[in-house]
Motif scaffolding. Structure first.
Motif, short mmCIF file in Angstrom:
data_model
loop_
_atom_site.label_atom_id
_atom_site.label_comp_id
_atom_site.label_asym_id
_atom_site.label_seq_id
_atom_site.Cartn_x
_atom_site.Cartn_y
_atom_site.Cartn_z
N VAL A 170 0.84 -1.19 0.00
CA VAL A 170 0.00 0.00 0.00
C VAL A 170 0.88 1.25 0.00
O VAL A 170 1.80 1.37 0.82
N ASP A 171 0.60 2.16 -0.90
CA ASP A 171 1.27 3.47 -0.90
C ASP A 171 0.51 4.35 0.08
O ASP A 171 -0.55 4.90 -0.24
N LEU A 172 1.05 4.50 1.28
CA LEU A 172 0.34 5.22 2.35
C LEU A 172 0.12 6.68 2.00
O LEU A 172 -0.91 7.26 2.34
N GLU A 173 1.09 7.29 1.33
CA GLU A 173 0.94 8.70 0.98
C GLU A 173 -0.20 8.88 -0.03
O GLU A 173 -1.00 9.81 0.08
N ALA A 174 -0.27 7.98 -1.00
CA ALA A 174 -1.36 8.04 -1.96
C ALA A 174 -2.70 7.82 -1.27
O ALA A 174 -3.69 8.51 -1.56
N LEU A 175 -2.74 6.87 -0.34
CA LEU A 175 -3.97 6.61 0.41
C LEU A 175 -4.39 7.83 1.22
O LEU A 175 -5.58 8.18 1.26
N TRP A 176 -3.44 8.48 1.86
CA TRP A 176 -3.72 9.68 2.67
C TRP A 176 -4.43 10.74 1.82
O TRP A 176 -5.45 11.31 2.23
N HIS A 177 -3.90 10.99 0.64
CA HIS A 177 -4.50 12.01 -0.23
C HIS A 177 -5.84 11.54 -0.80
O HIS A 177 -6.77 12.33 -0.93
#
Length: 641
Positions: A170-177
């Motif tokens: 999971v790309d956490l930064e992408a998920l955050w946005h």
């Protein structure tokens, strides 16, 4: 239309076959693959132009350059004549072969000459050079991953992952946005290491390195056209007719989507006016839907004597999520359900349909555009009164859990009044989903510590404040066109239609029409609310359809998800979140998910947009990281209800 893939690693032939097989629904008519100089290109084809002779990959005259392309090149007839005059020999009658010979003439800059919707790859074996390109507005998708000297690319993230050069994570930064924006910004996907080629970009991979370049910008907002309202309306009508006619390039019949709204009705009416022929148009209605737009669609059908393929559906929205995620490779969106269902109907008859996507973004059709002005006026009330008097009064308004409820509108207005300009616009994007403070409550401290860039507002302001547009409305439209359009609306339209092997063409978001729309004065796009939205487009529409259809309030297509989450799906949610993968992974806080769910079920607040995202993420993770199929997930969901 099709799915494309490429790989230059070990066992490339078998890997590319696997990559393409995962996207077979994008092109059920044909499969082709070719290896040349260390690179293998593959394609699954949906045959639309040159049905028998358009097999891909297509080689150039020497056989040393290969092309695979997903899309349509609308100016191909003109380009073809030019290239033949220069001595080029064409092997097919397809529209996309012009890319190959343009590359021979102009290299990677050839992309600037193309007018269409496309994602392509050109492999130049003599230079050991791979060129990837994506259309101006981002209508067609393209993803890639790089590991050392190895590159894998595909039309969908699952295709890239199948190459095995990045481990699914999971790309956490992408998920955050995503939790705030409802789309994945910049070049992000939800998978770490899988990169999205942004709209209007070309990428070149050679000598083990990759560089990308933006080849087009929407720069006509400051170059406003002059003329009377009638003159500009005439000019817009002419431009629309030309654009719709371009989008009719095909060797198979073309139909239209017809929702009953202004945009799809106008595209359908213009198609009828241009062709002078009877064609199929596709509509759906939904049982339990608050609003039925089929009677409005029927007016267009009768006026132009079209063949109407309509269906009243009783959708199992939660049960459909696994199939949607299977094609999206990311959480499904409620907007996508309608596209998925109407494409399912269209697939029984046609391969190509025109849609009305883009009318709201180019001509200011959303309530929130007018709402920004209302918020500015309301902000003149002293902050203390708004915060402590009106704010508390608005909280007392009971939530109806319906489409655009009064309670939701009042709370939106009060919240927006404490922001200004770009900050207000950015805040409005996340208000119904997860604002910065809402994400702070949802994400664990350990997860947040792993995110380098937590400024989701900055993803909006980067466009809003870059100086391309000056007036407030234009700045909002420009930001929408550069963000939500390619990364949300067009992504959903492409993948939900391709799930049923349907090519959707949206004339209203053609890049040349978008340039023209940007040059129109804002006073001709927005005049107050109601009929003032999309003002000039309504003027054109009045020449093609009954005035009562144009003057009626904007309704939109939706499902009573908020009510379902309180009733039929309450038990399902409780079980799902008791075994939350996002909690087990240490990403989300269990107590915050529980609070949102119980407040919604208990009628204290409408969290349906937030809960929808959370439900989708749970199903997405089980499918993409635990290997569950769509069928297995459907059976599992049904067992919990």
């Amino acid at each position: 239309m099709c799915g494309i893939a490429g790989f230059n690693g070990e066992n490339a032939d078998a890997v590319v076959r696997r990559m393409c097989d995962l996207m077979a629904y994008r092109g059920p008519d044909d499969f082709g693959a070719e290896s040349l100089g260390g690179m293998t290109l593959g394609q699954r084809r949906l045959s639309i132009v040159d049905l028998s002779g358009g097999h891909q990959p297509i080689p150039n005259e020497t056989g040393r350059i290969l092309l695979v392309c997903n899309g349509e090149i609308y100016n191909s007839p003109t380009l073809r004549e030019e290239l033949i005059a220069k001595g080029h020999a064409f092997r097919t009658k397809t529209d996309v072969e012009v890319i190959l010979h343009l590359y021979e003439e102009e290299g990677e800059r050839c992309i600037r000459r193309l007018h269409g919707m496309f994602a392509f790859a050109v492999w130049d074996a003599d230079r050991a050079r791979l060129v990837l390109g994506r259309d101006h507005m981002g209508q067609k998708p393209l993803f890639y991953a790089v590991s050392g000297n190895v590159i894998a690319f595909a039309s969908e993230p699952k295709g890239v992952l199948a190459a095995g050069i990045v481990n699914p994570e999971v790309d956490l930064e992408a998920l955050w946005h995503y939790m705030s924006l409802r789309y994945l910004p910049d070049d992000r996907s939800l998978f770490a290491g899988v990169v999205k080629l942004p709209a209007a970009h070309v990428a070149v991979f050679e000598n083990g390195s990759l560089r990308t370049e933006r080849y087009w910008s929407l720069d006509t907002f400051r170059d406003k056209l002059e003329g009377s309202e009638e003159e500009l309306t005439d000019l817009l009508e002419k431009k629309l007719l030309e654009t719709v006619e371009l989008h009719l390039l095909s060797d198979v019949p073309i139909g239209t989507f017809l929702s009953g709204g202004i945009d799809s009705s106008l595209v359908t009416a213009m198609t009828a006016r241009i062709t002078g022929k009877r064609f199929r148009t596709f509509s759906i209605g939904v049982k339990d839907q608050d609003i039925n737009e089929l009677p409005w669609a029927e007016k267009i059908v009768n006026q132009y004597q079209l063949e109407w393929c309509k269906e009243i559906v009783d959708p199992d929205v939660i049960g459909t999520i696994p199939d949607m995620i299977d094609h999206m490779d990311e959480p499904a969106d409620p907007f996508g359900v309608g596209v998925y269902l109407v494409s399912q109907v269209a697939a029984r008859y046609d391969k190509v349909v025109l849609s009305g996507d883009g009318g709201d973004e180019n001509f200011a059709g959303y309530d929130r555009f007018a709402g920004q002005r209302l918020a500015e006026l309301y902000a003149l009330v002293p902050a203390g009164i708004r915060r402590h008097v009106f704010g508390n009064l608005f909280k007392m308004v009971p939530e109806s859990f319906g489409y655009k409820s009064i309670a939701s509108k009042l709370r939106w207005l009060n919240d927006m009044s404490f922001y200004s300009a770009g900050g207000r616009y950015a805040r409005s994007m996340s208000f119904l989903r997860f604002t910065q403070e809402a994400k702070d409550a949802l994400f664990t401290e350990s997860a947040k510590a792993r995110i380098a860039d937590t400024d989701s507002v900055g993803k909006i302001l980067a466009w809003f404040e870059d100086g391309t547009a000056e007036e407030l409305l234009d700045r909002m439209l420009y930001t929408d066109l550069m963000t939500r359009m390619p990364d949300h609306l067009l992504a959903i339209s492409d993948r939900m239609s391709m799930a049923h092997s349907i090519e959707v063409r949206p004339p209203l978001i053609d890049y040349k029409l978008t340039e023209f729309a940007a040059s129109l004065p804002t006073k001709l796009k927005l005049r107050g609310t109601g009929r003032g939205l999309k003002y000039i487009l309504r003027n054109v529409a009045s020449r093609y359809m009954p005035q009562e259809l144009i003057d009626r309030p904007k309704q939109g297509f939706g499902f009573p998800i908020a009510r379902w989450l309180r009733t039929d799906l309450a038990a399902f949610q409780r079980h799902l979140f008791q075994h939350s993968r996002m909690v087990e992974l240490g990403i989300f806080r269990a107590e915050e998910i529980q609070r949102l769910m119980e407040e919604h079920i208990g009628g204290k607040a409408d969290h349906n947009f937030r809960l929808w995202i959370l439900i989708n993420l749970e199903i997405w993770h089980r499918m993409r990281f635990e290997g569950k199929s769509a069928g297995e997930m459907r059976d599992w969901i049904n067992s919990l209800r």
